[in-house]
Design a protein around this motif. Structure first.
Motif, PDB file in Angstrom:
ATOM      1  N   ASN A   1       0.844  -1.191   0.000  1.00 23.66           N
ATOM      2  CA  ASN A   1       0.000   0.000   0.000  1.00 23.66           C
ATOM      3  C   ASN A   1       0.884   1.247   0.000  1.00 23.66           C
ATOM      4  N   GLN A   2       0.764   2.068  -1.064  1.00 27.51           N
ATOM      5  CA  GLN A   2       1.565   3.285  -1.171  1.00 27.51           C
ATOM      6  C   GLN A   2       0.760   4.542  -0.876  1.00 27.51           C
ATOM      7  N   ASP A   3      -0.487   4.361  -0.452  1.00 27.47           N
ATOM      8  CA  ASP A   3      -1.328   5.498  -0.108  1.00 27.47           C
ATOM      9  C   ASP A   3      -1.113   5.861   1.362  1.00 27.47           C
ATOM     10  N   VAL A   4      -1.557   7.059   1.729  1.00 28.13           N
ATOM     11  CA  VAL A   4      -1.408   7.480   3.128  1.00 28.13           C
ATOM     12  C   VAL A   4      -2.413   6.777   4.022  1.00 28.13           C
ATOM     13  N   GLU A   5      -3.569   6.389   3.463  1.00 28.49           N
ATOM     14  CA  GLU A   5      -4.595   5.718   4.245  1.00 28.49           C
ATOM     15  C   GLU A   5      -4.245   4.243   4.416  1.00 28.49           C
ATOM     16  N   PRO A   6      -4.448   3.680   5.612  1.00 27.08           N
ATOM     17  CA  PRO A   6      -4.204   2.249   5.829  1.00 27.08           C
ATOM     18  C   PRO A   6      -5.101   1.406   4.918  1.00 27.08           C
ATOM     19  N   LEU A   7      -4.586   0.263   4.531  1.00 26.40           N
ATOM     20  CA  LEU A   7      -5.307  -0.626   3.614  1.00 26.40           C
ATOM     21  C   LEU A   7      -5.790  -1.864   4.345  1.00 26.40           C
ATOM     22  N   GLN A   8      -7.044  -2.165   4.131  1.00 23.97           N
ATOM     23  CA  GLN A   8      -7.603  -3.420   4.616  1.00 23.97           C
ATOM     24  C   GLN A   8      -8.059  -4.244   3.412  1.00 23.97           C
ATOM     25  N   ILE A   9      -7.706  -5.510   3.411  1.00 19.65           N
ATOM     26  CA  ILE A   9      -8.138  -6.415   2.344  1.00 19.65           C
ATOM     27  C   ILE A   9      -9.209  -7.332   2.904  1.00 19.65           C
TER      28      ILE A   9
END
Length: 334
Positions: free
Chosen positions: A154-162
């Motif tokens: 994940n390269q976004d600032v927001e955390p990623l949930q799958i």
């Protein structure tokens, strides 16, 4: 930026009419440029430019030219006095990650109107990256298992949930693990030992919490081989120019191919190769390892006849479970 060299023409209606002296600035455009940024390369990109004719004569379009992969979805052919027209363009499927600069040139039949240039700029970037590539390539023997792993970053600032991991296959299992929760995940593909022989290509879809990239599509390429198998699984000899071979028979060495036959864990493996094609000559040689054969597939230059040909190489073995294999062969003689 050289735009004209890569312009492709899109047909529009050609109209005739009188060319009256008029205000060369009478064509008003809503904007001369449009920019986009998308995070899914398959996401639709479309924009409509609005035009207004403030003059007293009809404006007539001669042609619309665009840089690839832009395409015209809707175009006006004429704009009557004090009326409006629309030009809708979209981004085609031949896309690449990174920056894009494109242009649209609209020319007119009205001699007093200069060509109109519009620009399209944009960027396609992934906020979620799959390394080393968004695809699995896993091969195994029948009755055995094998596995491969991909890393999801994940390269976004927001955390990623799958969340959901969707796939249609029963020949493998998927395991998702968090390496660094919200930032990095590992996806493992594990082949089932009871998977049926053959090649399959399927899509794995991961649903994510990202608004920019709500789904990740990963291709799963799997191959389950039998204990006795041939490589390649088929042979395409392509276009054979017989007149060249007759004048220089040595050129057949550029066409001839090698077919390998393997017996996994074998000893004393024996093979006989036959074919129903007159254009082929076959030779077989066993490896010193005793578990494989090399079959030389050679073109018989003196037996070539114009036209396409299709046939098989039949491989007979001394393995009781796999007494015969069939390898398709095709080509064309000119």
């Amino acid at each position: 930026m050289r735009l004209l060299s890569c312009l492709t023409l899109s047909p529009v209606l050609l109209l005739t009419g009188s060319m009256l002296a008029a205000d060369p600035n009478r064509l008003q455009v809503s904007e001369h440029s449009f920019s986009y940024e998308i995070f899914d390369p398959t996401q639709a990109v479309e924009h409509t430019f609005h035009f207004h004719n403030t003059g007293t004569d009809t404006i007539q379009v001669e042609r619309v030219a665009l840089t690839a992969p832009l395409r015209v979805d809707k175009s006006f052919s004429k704009i009557p006095p004090h009326q409006e027209g629309q030009l809708t363009v979209s981004l085609g499927s031949a896309r690449q990650l990174g920056e894009y600069e494109g242009a649209i040139e609209v020319t007119f039949k009205n001699r007093d109107l200069l060509p109109l240039w519009l620009t399209i700029t944009g960027r396609i970037r992934r906020v979620i990256e799959v390394r080393p590539t968004p695809a699995f390539f896993v091969e195994t023997m029948r009755g055995q298992t094998n596995s491969a792993s991909l890393e999801i970053i994940n390269q976004d600032v927001e955390p990623l949930q799958i969340g959901e991991v969707d796939h249609p296959s029963s020949r493998y299992q998927l395991k998702l693990a968090a390496v660094e929760r919200g930032r990095r995940y590992r996806l493992d593909l594990v082949m089932r030992s009871d998977a049926k022989p053959g090649r399959q290509t399927e899509n794995i879809t991961l649903l994510t919490s990202s608004k920019k990239q709500p789904r990740i599509v990963i291709q799963a390429n799997t191959n389950v081989r039998d204990r006795v198998y041939a490589f390649p699984e088929s042979i395409d000899l392509g276009l054979i120019k017989s007149w060249r071979l007759k004048s220089n028979p040595g050129l057949t060495n550029l066409i001839n191919q090698r077919l390998m036959v393997y017996q996994e864990g074998g000893r004393g493996f024996e093979v006989t190769a036959l074919t129903d094609l007159d254009v082929l000559k076959l030779g077989a040689e066993r490896s010193h390892l005793g578990d494989r054969y090399e079959i030389q597939v050679q073109v018989a230059a003196n037996r070539l006849a114009p036209g396409p040909f299709r046939g098989f190489i039949r491989i007979e073995t001394n393995d009781p479970d796999f007494p015969a294999l069939s390898v398709p062969v095709q080509g064309r003689v000119e």
